[in-house]
Design an enzyme around this catalytic site. Structure first.
Site, PDB file in Angstrom:
ATOM      1  N   CYS B  12       3.413 145.516  36.870  1.00 39.76           N
ATOM      2  CA  CYS B  12       2.263 144.514  36.904  1.00 39.76           C
ATOM      3  C   CYS B  12       2.662 143.577  35.615  1.00 39.76           C
ATOM      4  CB  CYS B  12       0.918 145.118  36.709  1.00 39.76           C
ATOM      5  SG  CYS B  12       0.652 146.087  35.345  1.00 39.76           S
ATOM      6  N   HIS B  76      -2.076 151.080  27.708  1.00 41.96           N
ATOM      7  CA  HIS B  76      -3.418 151.616  27.871  1.00 41.96           C
ATOM      8  C   HIS B  76      -4.568 151.388  26.706  1.00 41.96           C
ATOM      9  CE1 HIS B  76      -2.061 153.766  31.460  1.00 41.96           C
ATOM     10  NE2 HIS B  76      -1.299 154.435  30.832  1.00 41.96           N
ATOM     11  N   CYS B  98      -2.276 146.102  27.252  1.00 39.40           N
ATOM     12  CA  CYS B  98      -2.311 145.212  28.162  1.00 39.40           C
ATOM     13  C   CYS B  98      -3.399 144.273  27.996  1.00 39.40           C
ATOM     14  CB  CYS B  98      -2.728 146.012  29.500  1.00 39.40           C
ATOM     15  SG  CYS B  98      -3.328 144.840  30.973  1.00 39.40           S
ATOM     16  N   GLU B 128      -6.933 154.922  28.800  1.00 42.97           N
ATOM     17  CA  GLU B 128      -7.536 153.471  28.806  1.00 42.97           C
ATOM     18  C   GLU B 128      -9.020 153.380  28.510  1.00 42.97           C
ATOM     19  OE1 GLU B 128      -6.979 150.977  32.308  1.00 42.97           O
ATOM     20  OE2 GLU B 128      -8.878 149.923  31.960  1.00 42.97           O
ATOM     21  N   CYS B 190      -8.468 144.729  37.490  1.00 43.73           N
ATOM     22  CA  CYS B 190      -7.422 144.000  37.164  1.00 43.73           C
ATOM     23  C   CYS B 190      -6.919 143.524  38.842  1.00 43.73           C
ATOM     24  CB  CYS B 190      -6.135 144.604  36.595  1.00 43.73           C
ATOM     25  SG  CYS B 190      -4.529 143.848  37.022  1.00 43.73           S
ATOM     26  N   SER B 218       0.968 158.939  36.497  1.00 44.28           N
ATOM     27  CA  SER B 218       0.388 157.613  36.715  1.00 44.28           C
ATOM     28  C   SER B 218      -0.672 157.602  37.803  1.00 44.28           C
ATOM     29  CB  SER B 218       1.614 156.692  37.212  1.00 44.28           C
ATOM     30  OG  SER B 218       0.987 155.315  37.774  1.00 44.28           O
ATOM     31  N   ASN B 220      -2.367 155.027  38.819  1.00 47.51           N
ATOM     32  CA  ASN B 220      -2.438 153.832  39.748  1.00 47.51           C
ATOM     33  C   ASN B 220      -1.455 154.398  40.975  1.00 47.51           C
ATOM     34  OD1 ASN B 220      -0.044 151.842  39.941  1.00 47.51           O
ATOM     35  ND2 ASN B 220      -0.573 152.714  37.515  1.00 47.51           N
TER      36      ASN B 220
END
Lengths: 296, 296
Positions: B12, B76, B98, B128, B190, B218, B220
């Site tokens: 991303c 994060h 990010c 995060e 996001c 991860s 996601n």
């Protein structure tokens, strides 16, 4: 018939306060007291106030011609413009705006100052909403439900007409949060409305007939009647006891009675008495029927 | 087999930016570059950076012993305390947080200053969320879903972990609006995550086998795999092409391929090549089979 009456039938906090203010003012001033629009959406209360010299006028211009001793602003509130005109014209203003409506107006002003795109959930023809709208400024939009939420990428501020249903607000927020990155919500729904609706719903599930007492021009009373109808129970929306017909109860064992926030106690009492009378006649007509004296 | 690859597979915006920063820094400084924790949740990327002299350490204390030329803060983000310690210790900090996470941290600070009770929708163990939490201050609460919404009558401010599902946020708001009279929501989800999930869902409905590529650590990527499993399609979560087994595709006509936000292109390419090889062998073994050359 067995009659069950809602605990929360009749005047809410804001209406009771406004009516007290009106009667107090009438007593003190004797004459020359005016309200801008009917003080609450109940014709019978408005009539009774008229006998005490409190008159309702429709506009600031009408007031100017009358040289009033006092001008009462009604529960729904008025627009910022009207409030300013009343002061400018030198009237003695007595503000009977419901404190919860006042809060909604205050939050509208705050959101405007903070630069939010303001969405008001409510009925755009209702005087309360028109008042709130005036504090929200030009860019504000009134929506009747989530389907009317406008296309916007702005920061969104939400205010709610005090008598709206919280489920409608939840639906609105679900849509809003998909549109905007920043959302500020003032849940200005009045608890009293929510609790009255809840109690009425429970009652409608037990009763054979529902009597809803209150102004035909009262939004919250009409909402109670519509709720009962949607639940499939025989429902009658009346303003006074004189509208009641015996035949409504010919097959009813249990009658549920509730009333809107603008319905005075004296009307509720008259309705109760009328139903007891009918119950009594029926017991008399059918001495061995299912209706005991004690229950009527 | 017919292979369909998600348009949104892989890096991303925020991850691409962080990786570019890391490789640039590695080239410039030659040595002495450190990241605080792995820069993204992908072991293969972290390994490749190691070969270029970028090392990962676990704490500020570990850094102090190494005299680094540059310290990279990962996508994060880190807590406010850690950020302050890095500056205080005189490190040259390169912030690869990010930008969307940075925004969430900023809003947390803002809501704290405005006196809101802060609710963060997310996984409290995720770095995060720990970072955002530090800006939200003491009274803040992390909830994994609407059921964990705390009893409160305070003004509530809501922030969301960037990779959360918007449906969960809607459920949370429906509960929140019943608790509080004032609600401020920063929808910090996001879009890239939402779109990737949507594309993956559509793909899973067409494919016989789904391959999800990305770090097992991860969040996601794991979320993508769980989504496919919940839809009843055979799903394999792999980190590299070497994990792939021919047998997975013995009954598959269509294979769907997607990858998490932290999965680099080179790994996706290797996986594609491996599937093409398998498809080729199968076509060879069954010359009159259903799989044409063109589709493999």
């Amino acid at each position: 018939v067995k009659l069950i009456t809602a605990k929360r039938a009749g005047f809410c906090f804001g209406v009771k306060r406004a009516i007290d203010i009106a009667f107090d003012t009438a007593e003190k001033k004797k004459a020359g007291v005016y309200t801008l629009g009917p003080i609450i959406h109940n014709p019978q209360v408005v009539e009774r106030l008229q006998t005490m010299g409190v008159r309702s006028v429709n506009s600031v211009r009408d007031l100017a011609r009358k040289d009033p001793k006092a001008v009462i602003v009604r529960t729904h509130g008025v627009t910022e413009n009207i409030m300013n005109s009343l002061s400018k014209n030198g009237h003695a203003v007595i503000d009977a705006t419901c404190p919860f409506v006042k809060k909604a107006q205050h939050y509208a002003k705050l959101l405007k100052e903070e630069g939010y795109k303001i969405i008001i959930l409510g009925d755009k023809e209702h005087p309360e909403v028109k008042g709130i709208m005036s504090y929200a400024g030009r860019g504000a939009v009134v929506v009747k439900d989530a389907s009317e939420f406008p296309e916007t990428k702005a920061r969104v501020g939400v205010i709610v007409q005090t008598t709206q249903n919280v489920e409608k607000l939840k639906e609105l927020l679900a849509v809003a949060v998909g549109h905007t990155k920043e959302l500020k919500v003032y849940n200005t729904i009045c608890n009293s409305t929510a609790l009255r609706l809840k109690e009425t719903e429970e009652m409608a599930q037990r009763a054979d007939v529902m009597l809803i007492v209150g102004g035909k021009n009262s939004a919250n009373t009409t909402q109670l009647a519509r709720l009962c109808q949607s639940l499939g129970v025989a429902t009658y929306h009346i303003e006074t006891a004189s509208e009641i017909k015996d035949a409504w109860f010919s097959r009813a064992a249990t009658v549920g009675l509730t009333a809107g926030a603008s319905t005075p106690d004296w009307i509720i009492k008259e309705v109760k008495k009328r139903i007891k009378d009918i119950g009594g006649r029926r017991t008399y007509g059918h001495p061995k029927g299912r209706y005991s004296k004690g229950r009527a």
